[in-house]
Every structure is written in structure tokens, then in C-alpha cells.
Design a protein around this motif. Structure first.
Motif, PDB file in Angstrom:
ATOM      1  N   TYR A  68       0.840  -1.208   0.000  1.00 48.96           N
ATOM      2  CA  TYR A  68       0.000   0.000   0.000  1.00 48.96           C
ATOM      3  C   TYR A  68       0.872   1.252   0.000  1.00 48.96           C
ATOM      4  O   TYR A  68       0.580   2.229  -0.706  1.00 48.96           O
ATOM      5  N   ALA A  72       0.922   3.974  -2.759  1.00 43.43           N
ATOM      6  CA  ALA A  72       0.653   5.375  -2.411  1.00 43.43           C
ATOM      7  C   ALA A  72       1.773   6.288  -2.901  1.00 43.43           C
ATOM      8  O   ALA A  72       1.525   7.376  -3.430  1.00 43.43           O
ATOM      9  N   MET A  73       3.032   5.847  -2.737  1.00 49.32           N
ATOM     10  CA  MET A  73       4.164   6.664  -3.178  1.00 49.32           C
ATOM     11  C   MET A  73       4.166   6.833  -4.691  1.00 49.32           C
ATOM     12  O   MET A  73       4.412   7.927  -5.210  1.00 49.32           O
ATOM     13  N   GLY A  75       1.511   6.626  -6.596  1.00 50.44           N
ATOM     14  CA  GLY A  75       0.383   7.509  -6.897  1.00 50.44           C
ATOM     15  C   GLY A  75       0.717   8.970  -6.641  1.00 50.44           C
ATOM     16  O   GLY A  75       0.402   9.852  -7.449  1.00 50.44           O
ATOM     17  N   ILE A  76       1.398   9.201  -5.502  1.00 49.72           N
ATOM     18  CA  ILE A  76       1.779  10.580  -5.170  1.00 49.72           C
ATOM     19  C   ILE A  76       2.756  11.121  -6.219  1.00 49.72           C
ATOM     20  O   ILE A  76       2.660  12.285  -6.650  1.00 49.72           O
ATOM     21  N   ALA A  77       3.714  10.247  -6.634  1.00 49.40           N
ATOM     22  CA  ALA A  77       4.687  10.688  -7.643  1.00 49.40           C
ATOM     23  C   ALA A  77       3.994  11.023  -8.955  1.00 49.40           C
ATOM     24  O   ALA A  77       4.314  12.024  -9.618  1.00 49.40           O
ATOM     25  N   VAL A  79       0.792  11.889  -9.383  1.00 50.29           N
ATOM     26  CA  VAL A  79      -0.005  13.111  -9.215  1.00 50.29           C
ATOM     27  C   VAL A  79       0.896  14.340  -9.204  1.00 50.29           C
ATOM     28  O   VAL A  79       0.567  15.384  -9.794  1.00 50.29           O
ATOM     29  N   SER A  80       2.060  14.202  -8.551  1.00 50.96           N
ATOM     30  CA  SER A  80       2.991  15.333  -8.510  1.00 50.96           C
ATOM     31  C   SER A  80       3.496  15.664  -9.907  1.00 50.96           C
ATOM     32  O   SER A  80       3.573  16.840 -10.294  1.00 50.96           O
TER      33      SER A  80
END
Length: 221
Positions: A68, A72-73, A75-77, A79-80
Motif C-alpha cells: 500500500y 501510495a508513493m 500515486g503521489i509521484a 499526481v505530482s
């Protein structure tokens, strides 16, 4: 595990030192039998006086959490990265009209007063461009009006200089005329004065009182 001693394990030692433990221990991270970090706990058995020790390797126990976190990382990357791309596109869309406006302002400052900046881009930029064009229109009107006033002033100054030259020419002509007339009149007047003195000084032909009075008037000027 045949022949291996497990008494040195933390959970085994905790169970053997607890006397008659009846409740399961809390799960904790400790060094396991294989020497790797593991999640361990024990559950005591009533009969016989044994305990069941459960040991799960750390990565196996926390794999769902780790998966997870990785998801999440990632996904964050993503999105960033998307936010950066969108921000760059928006910044370029916002900056291009501003660069055009700056270029137009520089050209106007160099004397190209007829230029206007394109009204395009975001609402704020269009508002700014419209205000800038309005300002340049007013500036053009002011400059043209000032140029007309300067032209009028130059024309008036030229007329005044011409009038001054004519006045100075007239004054010079008047002075020359008066000087010439004064010279021309001085000679006959001197002759008249000389003749009047001769009349007064002529002993052979003395003047009457009335004549002498007239001669005095001539001598007095």
C-alpha cells in the motif's frame, strides 16, 4: 530446527520466565530463529505447560502495508508529475501573453506608438492587456496633442521673431533718419544763428528794440 536451542529467543525467554502464563503475549518485532527481523508472539497452552510461538518474517507480515505504501508513493509521484506538467502548461499559457505585452511596451517605448498588445489568454491577462491598450491610446492622444502645441508654439515664436526683427529694423531706420535730419538741419540752423549774431553785433545798422527781441528769441532757440 532439529537440535537447535530456542531458549535464547526473546518470546521463549519471556514465556519461561513468566511462570504460569495464561494470556497470549503482544505481537512485537524481534530477531527470529533465522536471525531475521520477525513479528513474534506466543500463546500459552493450559495442558501441557507449553506455549505456541508464532513467528512471521517482517516483510511477509507487513507486505500488504508495504504494498500500500509503494502504491501510495507511486500515486503521489504520478499526481505530482501531473501537477508539475499542468502547472508548466498553465504557466506557459499565462506567461506568453505577458511576454507579448512586455515586448509591445518596449517597442512603444522605442517610438512605435501605433502598436497594441493582443488581448488573449486568461481573464486576468486579457483585462491587463485591455487596460494597457487603453493606456497606450491615451498616451498617443497626449503625445499628438503635445506635438500640435509644440508646432503652434514654434509657429508663434517664429512670428514673434519676425515681428521683433521688423521692429528693430524700423527703429534702426528711424534712428538713421533722425541722425540724418539732425545733421541736415544743423547746418542751416548754424547759419541762421551766425547771421543773427552778426545782426546784433553790426554797429553800422543797430537793431530796434523789437528786432533785437526777435533776434534774442532766435538765439535762445
Amino acid at each position: 530446527m532439529a537440535g537447535e536451542s530456542v531458549s535464547g529467543l526473546a518470546k521463549i525467554a519471556a514465556f519461561t520466565n513468566s511462570g504460569e502464563a495464561t494470556t497470549p503475549s503482544e505481537a512485537s518485532l524481534e530477531t527470529g530463529i533465522s536471525g531475521n527481523l520477525s513479528l513474534t508472539m506466543y500463546v500459552p497452552l493450559t495442558v501441557p505447560d507449553w506455549a505456541v510461538v508464532v513467528e512471521v518474517p517482517f516483510f511477509e507480515a507487513y507486505r500488504p502495508v508495504l504494498d500500500y505504501l509503494v502504491f501510495a508513493m507511486v500515486g503521489i509521484a504520478m499526481v505530482s508529475a501531473l501537477a508539475i506538467v499542468v502547472g508548466m502548461l498553465y504557466a506557459r499559457r499565462l506567461a506568453a501573453p505577458l511576454l507579448d505585452l512586455t515586448k509591445t511596451a518596449s517597442l512603444i517605448a522605442d517610438g512605435e506608438l501605433a502598436l497594441e498588445t493582443p488581448v488573449e489568454g486568461a481573464t486576468e491577462v486579457r483585462t491587463l492587456a485591455t487596460a494597457f491598450n487603453t493606456m497606450t491610446t491615451q498616451l498617443r492622444s497626449s503625445i499628438y496633442s503635445l506635438e500640435e502645441k509644440v508646432t503652434d508654439n514654434i509657429r508663434i515664436t517664429s512670428l514673434l521673431e519676425s515681428a521683433r526683427d521688423e521692429a528693430e529694423k524700423s527703429n534702426r531706420a528711424k534712428s538713421e533718419f533722425l541722425a540724418s535730419m539732425s545733421h541736415e538741419l544743423r547746418t542751416p540752423l548754424n547759419a541762421v544763428l551766425g547771421y543773427a549774431q552778426m545782426l546784433q553785433l553790426d554797429p553800422k545798422n543797430p537793431l530796434s528794440p523789437a528786432q533785437n527781441e526777435h533776434v534774442d528769441s532766435i538765439m535762445a532757440g
